[in-house]
Design an enzyme around this catalytic site. Structure first.
Site, PDB file in Angstrom:
ATOM      1  N   LEU A 187       0.744  -1.268  -0.004  1.00 56.98           N
ATOM      2  CA  LEU A 187       0.158   0.057   0.044  1.00 56.98           C
ATOM      3  C   LEU A 187       0.683   1.190   0.058  1.00 56.98           C
ATOM      4  O   LEU A 187       0.399   2.343  -0.344  1.00 56.98           O
ATOM      5  CB  LEU A 187      -0.739  -0.013   1.266  1.00 56.98           C
ATOM      6  CG  LEU A 187      -1.891  -1.130   1.436  1.00 56.98           C
ATOM      7  CD1 LEU A 187      -2.623  -0.963   2.709  1.00 56.98           C
ATOM      8  CD2 LEU A 187      -2.925  -0.952   0.076  1.00 56.98           C
ATOM      9  N   THR A 225      -4.023   4.689   6.009  1.00 60.93           N
ATOM     10  CA  THR A 225      -2.736   4.287   5.468  1.00 60.93           C
ATOM     11  C   THR A 225      -1.755   5.440   5.108  1.00 60.93           C
ATOM     12  O   THR A 225      -0.561   5.431   5.620  1.00 60.93           O
ATOM     13  CB  THR A 225      -2.733   3.881   3.800  1.00 60.93           C
ATOM     14  OG1 THR A 225      -3.572   2.806   4.000  1.00 60.93           O
ATOM     15  CG2 THR A 225      -1.484   3.173   3.422  1.00 60.93           C
ATOM     16  N   GLU A 229       1.840   6.162   6.980  1.00 56.18           N
ATOM     17  CA  GLU A 229       3.074   6.433   6.354  1.00 56.18           C
ATOM     18  C   GLU A 229       3.599   8.066   6.796  1.00 56.18           C
ATOM     19  O   GLU A 229       4.732   8.074   6.956  1.00 56.18           O
ATOM     20  CB  GLU A 229       2.785   6.622   4.671  1.00 56.18           C
ATOM     21  CG  GLU A 229       2.412   5.134   4.310  1.00 56.18           C
ATOM     22  CD  GLU A 229       3.178   3.973   4.625  1.00 56.18           C
ATOM     23  OE1 GLU A 229       4.525   4.047   5.022  1.00 56.18           O
ATOM     24  OE2 GLU A 229       2.761   3.036   4.281  1.00 56.18           O
ATOM     25  N   HIS A 232       5.473   7.208   9.797  1.00 54.72           N
ATOM     26  CA  HIS A 232       7.120   6.891   9.431  1.00 54.72           C
ATOM     27  C   HIS A 232       7.918   8.296   9.044  1.00 54.72           C
ATOM     28  O   HIS A 232       9.010   8.274   9.411  1.00 54.72           O
ATOM     29  CB  HIS A 232       7.187   5.868   8.346  1.00 54.72           C
ATOM     30  CG  HIS A 232       6.616   4.462   8.812  1.00 54.72           C
ATOM     31  ND1 HIS A 232       7.076   3.657   9.644  1.00 54.72           N
ATOM     32  CD2 HIS A 232       5.744   3.672   7.890  1.00 54.72           C
ATOM     33  CE1 HIS A 232       6.619   2.678   9.591  1.00 54.72           C
ATOM     34  NE2 HIS A 232       5.709   2.446   8.673  1.00 54.72           N
ATOM     35  N   HIS A 238       6.979   0.731  13.175  1.00 51.18           N
ATOM     36  CA  HIS A 238       5.733  -0.144  13.521  1.00 51.18           C
ATOM     37  C   HIS A 238       5.697  -0.577  15.090  1.00 51.18           C
ATOM     38  O   HIS A 238       6.960  -0.750  15.793  1.00 51.18           O
ATOM     39  CB  HIS A 238       5.951  -1.535  12.673  1.00 51.18           C
ATOM     40  CG  HIS A 238       5.666  -1.267  11.184  1.00 51.18           C
ATOM     41  ND1 HIS A 238       6.790  -1.885  10.276  1.00 51.18           N
ATOM     42  CD2 HIS A 238       4.897  -0.485  10.384  1.00 51.18           C
ATOM     43  CE1 HIS A 238       6.153  -1.079   9.081  1.00 51.18           C
ATOM     44  NE2 HIS A 238       5.311  -0.312   9.082  1.00 51.18           N
ATOM     45  N   TRP A 240       5.338  -3.293  16.442  1.00 44.46           N
ATOM     46  CA  TRP A 240       5.829  -4.403  16.746  1.00 44.46           C
ATOM     47  C   TRP A 240       7.447  -4.380  16.611  1.00 44.46           C
ATOM     48  O   TRP A 240       8.013  -5.593  16.735  1.00 44.46           O
ATOM     49  CB  TRP A 240       5.224  -5.844  15.925  1.00 44.46           C
ATOM     50  CG  TRP A 240       5.569  -5.585  14.480  1.00 44.46           C
ATOM     51  CD1 TRP A 240       6.456  -6.017  13.615  1.00 44.46           C
ATOM     52  CD2 TRP A 240       4.843  -4.842  13.471  1.00 44.46           C
ATOM     53  NE1 TRP A 240       6.646  -5.877  12.459  1.00 44.46           N
ATOM     54  CE2 TRP A 240       5.306  -4.946  12.294  1.00 44.46           C
ATOM     55  CE3 TRP A 240       3.716  -4.290  13.438  1.00 44.46           C
ATOM     56  CZ2 TRP A 240       5.008  -4.589  11.097  1.00 44.46           C
ATOM     57  CZ3 TRP A 240       2.972  -3.360  12.388  1.00 44.46           C
ATOM     58  CH2 TRP A 240       3.602  -3.867  11.217  1.00 44.46           C
ATOM     59  N   ASP A 251       9.786  -0.460  19.328  1.00 44.80           N
ATOM     60  CA  ASP A 251       9.501   0.686  18.181  1.00 44.80           C
ATOM     61  C   ASP A 251      10.156   1.874  19.245  1.00 44.80           C
ATOM     62  O   ASP A 251       9.731   3.050  18.382  1.00 44.80           O
ATOM     63  CB  ASP A 251       8.008   0.596  18.312  1.00 44.80           C
ATOM     64  CG  ASP A 251       7.194   1.010  19.645  1.00 44.80           C
ATOM     65  OD1 ASP A 251       7.812   1.054  20.398  1.00 44.80           O
ATOM     66  OD2 ASP A 251       5.997   0.962  19.548  1.00 44.80           O
ATOM     67  N   THR A 256       3.502   2.099  24.021  1.00 49.96           N
ATOM     68  CA  THR A 256       2.881   1.153  23.125  1.00 49.96           C
ATOM     69  C   THR A 256       3.282  -0.293  23.960  1.00 49.96           C
ATOM     70  O   THR A 256       4.557  -0.378  23.996  1.00 49.96           O
ATOM     71  CB  THR A 256       3.380   1.322  21.637  1.00 49.96           C
ATOM     72  OG1 THR A 256       4.761   1.280  21.703  1.00 49.96           O
ATOM     73  CG2 THR A 256       2.767   2.615  21.027  1.00 49.96           C
ATOM     74  N   ASP A 292      -8.356   0.765   7.910  1.00 47.58           N
ATOM     75  CA  ASP A 292      -8.803   1.983   8.402  1.00 47.58           C
ATOM     76  C   ASP A 292      -9.695   2.296   9.326  1.00 47.58           C
ATOM     77  O   ASP A 292      -9.570   2.975  10.301  1.00 47.58           O
ATOM     78  CB  ASP A 292      -9.371   2.713   7.103  1.00 47.58           C
ATOM     79  CG  ASP A 292      -8.001   3.052   6.153  1.00 47.58           C
ATOM     80  OD1 ASP A 292      -7.031   2.166   6.461  1.00 47.58           O
ATOM     81  OD2 ASP A 292      -7.966   3.903   5.241  1.00 47.58           O
TER      82      ASP A 292
HETATM   83 ZN   LIG Z   1       4.376   0.932   8.063  1.00 44.85          ZN
END
Ligand SMILES: [Zn+2]
Length: 403
Positions: A187, A225, A229, A232, A238, A240, A251, A256, A292
């Site tokens: 994506l 999405t 992004e 980031h 992420h 995890w 992370d 979290t 979403d």
């Molecule tokens: Zn990502």
């Protein structure tokens, strides 16, 4: 019958896997580090910054002095098929979601499990389509280019104009977003912000996951999405951690929970992994992979980390001229740029406009005066002789060099 059922199950499993979108940020950033030693060095420094943040040694620095920033955005619509030449309204629908979700204004907060709802926070990061391009010309913040390269996002040619892509606008000053084809279920991705910037810096995103109308397809048609992004882009990983360390990976965000791997779809709370009970994974965090409708928040620490990145590796954004209609509220007095200048300067004011501004030469002679009418003004001083000048308004003065 059993066999048929099993086949149906397999088909269902395969179609579910195929329908799940993924983000290539980790892979693409690592790939870029392999290819570009300078960027790799900058990423090492970013790693140090991230670890220091995680250990709390930067708390004062990350909490201080951040009021708000407006990010000038340029969207490069890079399409092979005419249907992916998305509309301006679709682009605006995405900008609206970014502004809402980065500022804790989403109306679906009540879907966040109560134990975490108080962690949600406004990042005070705003997004606006650029209205001035790098050459100083008026723009609507969108470029449109047809290409004949298939999956140009995953072919990594999106930023190369001579290979069918579109060259980025000055990356420190603009958030570049390429909306283009990506291979398979991908994506999008963003290159993480190292202390030296990648040539590929920006966000690449599929038209099927951009905005809330047109080519945006369920379950990725609520603009989240791009929120992921953009997370980031401002340095978030992420939830995890990295993909290969499982429960041992971080992370760098301490509010979290640790979690084993990505979550798809819409999980039911609690969803336990890595002994993280009783609350389990924060699968509704924007930095997981939930659909979403189930991606709902950035936490306080994520917000602080993004603000820290804005004050360090992306600090040039505070000085961008890409958006003229928004004044910098961090400003107490006014600023002038560029300085030294070859003639054309921009004056930027905080909340209050000074009544009158006067310009003096070194002899103390007044060579001009103005009454500013806008929060950002552009003055052409190229008719003045080269030299040092003093610009004065009530209570504040500054030297200006014309060369
Ligand atoms: Zn990502």
């Amino acid at each position: 019958m059993k066999k048929l059922l099993f086949t149906c199950f397999l088909a269902l499993l395969v179609s579910t896997i195929l329908a799940q979108g993924s983000c290539l940020t980790t892979e693409q950033t690592l790939l870029e580090m392999e290819r570009d030693a300078t960027f790799a060095g900058g990423m090492e420094a970013f790693q140090v910054l991230s670890e220091a943040f995680e250990h709390g040694t930067l708390d004062d620095a990350s909490r201080e002095g951040f009021k708000e920033v407006t990010i000038p955005v340029v969207v490069h619509v890079l399409y092979r098929l005419e249907e992916n030449n998305i509309s301006y309204d679709q682009i605006l629908s995405q900008i609206e979601v970014l502004n809402r979700d980065f500022n804790w204004q989403q109306s679906d907060k009540d879907l966040i499990p109560e134990v975490w709802r108080d962690l949600g926070a406004a990042a005070k990061i705003k997004f606006k389509l650029a209205d001035r391009d790098p050459d100083g010309n008026f723009t609507n913040g969108v470029t449109r280019t047809q290409t004949d390269v298939e999956n140009i996002g995953t072919e990594e040619l999106y930023y190369l104009a001579h290979r069918g892509g579109v060259a980025p606008w000055t990356q420190p000053f603009y958030m570049n977003i390429w909306v283009c084809e990506l291979k398979g279920n991908s994506l999008g991705f963003a290159i993480l912000p190292g202390s030296t910037m990648s040539k590929r810096d920006g966000v690449v995103i599929s038209p099927r996951a951009f905005g809330t109308m047109g080519t945006a397809k369920p379950p990725y048609n609520l603009g989240r999405t791009m929120v992921h992004e953009a997370g980031h882009y401002f340095g978030l990983r992420h939830v995890w951690g990295s993909d290969n360390e499982k429960c041992g990976s971080t992370d760098y965000i301490d509010d979290t929970p640790k979690q084993k791997a990505e979550n798809y779809g819409c999980k039911t709370f609690p969803s336990i992994s890595c002994n993280n009970g009783p609350n389990g994974d924060m699968f509704m965090n924007f930095m997981d992979y939930s659909n979403d409708v189930c991606a709902l928040l950035f936490t306080k620490r994520q917000v602080e980390f993004m603000q820290l990145v804005l004050k360090t590796n992306r600090r040039a954004m505070f000085y961008s001229n890409g958006v003229t209609s928004v004044a910098d509220p961090n400003l107490n007095e006014w600023k002038i740029y560029p300085n030294p200048s070859t003639g054309v300067v921009h004056l930027e004011f905080g909340d209050t406009l000074p009544g009158k501004m006067e310009l003096f030469n070194v002899m103390g002679e007044m060579v001009g005066q103005w009454i500013p009418a806008n929060n950002i003004e552009r003055w052409d001083l190229s008719s003045l002789p080269k030299g040092v000048y003093y610009l004065r308004s009530l209570g504040h003065h500054q030297s200006l060099i014309l060369r």
